[in-house]
Design a protein around this motif. Structure first.
Motif, mmCIF file in Angstrom:
data_model
loop_
_atom_site.group_PDB
_atom_site.id
_atom_site.type_symbol
_atom_site.label_atom_id
_atom_site.label_comp_id
_atom_site.label_asym_id
_atom_site.label_seq_id
_atom_site.Cartn_x
_atom_site.Cartn_y
_atom_site.Cartn_z
ATOM 1 N N THR A 115 0.849 -1.341 -0.009
ATOM 2 C CA THR A 115 -0.011 0.071 0.135
ATOM 3 C C THR A 115 0.986 1.268 -0.148
ATOM 4 N N LYS A 119 -2.431 5.923 -1.119
ATOM 5 C CA LYS A 119 -3.696 5.250 -0.689
ATOM 6 C C LYS A 119 -4.074 5.069 0.799
ATOM 7 N N LYS A 120 -2.790 5.091 1.542
ATOM 8 C CA LYS A 120 -2.966 4.839 3.094
ATOM 9 C C LYS A 120 -3.723 6.086 3.633
ATOM 10 N N TYR A 154 -5.583 -5.005 2.061
ATOM 11 C CA TYR A 154 -4.857 -3.782 1.194
ATOM 12 C C TYR A 154 -5.280 -3.865 -0.156
ATOM 13 N N LEU A 157 -8.411 -1.843 0.622
ATOM 14 C CA LEU A 157 -8.525 -0.733 1.689
ATOM 15 C C LEU A 157 -9.796 -0.740 2.385
#
Length: 181
Positions: A115, A119-120, A154, A157
């Motif tokens: 990730t 994206k995090k 992941y 998400l």
């Protein structure tokens, strides 16, 4: 004399580099000293332990993974379904607490390497939590454990809970420990 010492130093360096190249691990060519079947259409992956994305796991050995055909397909009944085996050097001390700690490190690291930062930042992250308990020992096991891994998936998400069994086996003749998840 100075040139001879330099030459010997270069040769020693080349020799150690050649040894490193020779010892490079190829999981697809490695011949396991045990049998772990690979059903039709299942994927295979093998890599060395210590695990680069989970360096706190203290073991040395090989991880051997089998992925169901649908393990990465969101709408499949096989989503996140796979099995993996740790073939470890020596007698690896383990219990439900150690299994929980190792899998917490494993799945936290797995999320992090899969990730990127953007994206995090786009989702509300949850920490990985694990809970394991000793259960009725399966035939052939030294001990058997069951538990859960709550983590960020992941691939989507989103939070996901993985159910897990861990089978502990010792191979005294080979001085190896096997943990089959």
């Amino acid at each position: 004399m100075k040139h001879l010492i330099t030459l010997l130093g270069c040769l020693a360096s080349l020799s150690s580099q050649a040894q490193e190249v020779k010892t490079e691990f190829d999981g697809h060519k490695w011949e396991a000293p045990y049998h772990l079947s690979q059903p039709k259409d299942w994927g295979l992956e093998r890599f060395l332990i210590p695990i680069n994305f989970a360096p706190s796991i203290p073991y040395k050995g090989v991880e051997d993974i089998r992925f169901t055909p649908g393990w990465a397909k969101v709408n499949s009944d096989e989503y996140w379904t796979y099995a993996f085996l740790w073939y470890l050097d020596g007698v690896a001390k383990t219990d439900e607490k150690i299994i929980a700690e190792n899998l917490k490190a494993y799945y936290t690291g797995l999320f992090n390497i899969n990730t990127d930062s953007a994206k995090k930042a786009s989702v509300k992250l949850i920490p990985t939590t694990t809970a394991f308990k000793k259960t009725t020992t399966d035939k052939g096991d030294v001990a058997t454990f069951s538990g859960t891994i709550e983590m960020m998936d992941y691939l989507q998400l989103k939070p996901i809970t993985l159910n897990c069994m861990a089978h502990l086996k010792y191979c005294a003749d080979d001085n190896k420990t096997i943990i089959f998840y």
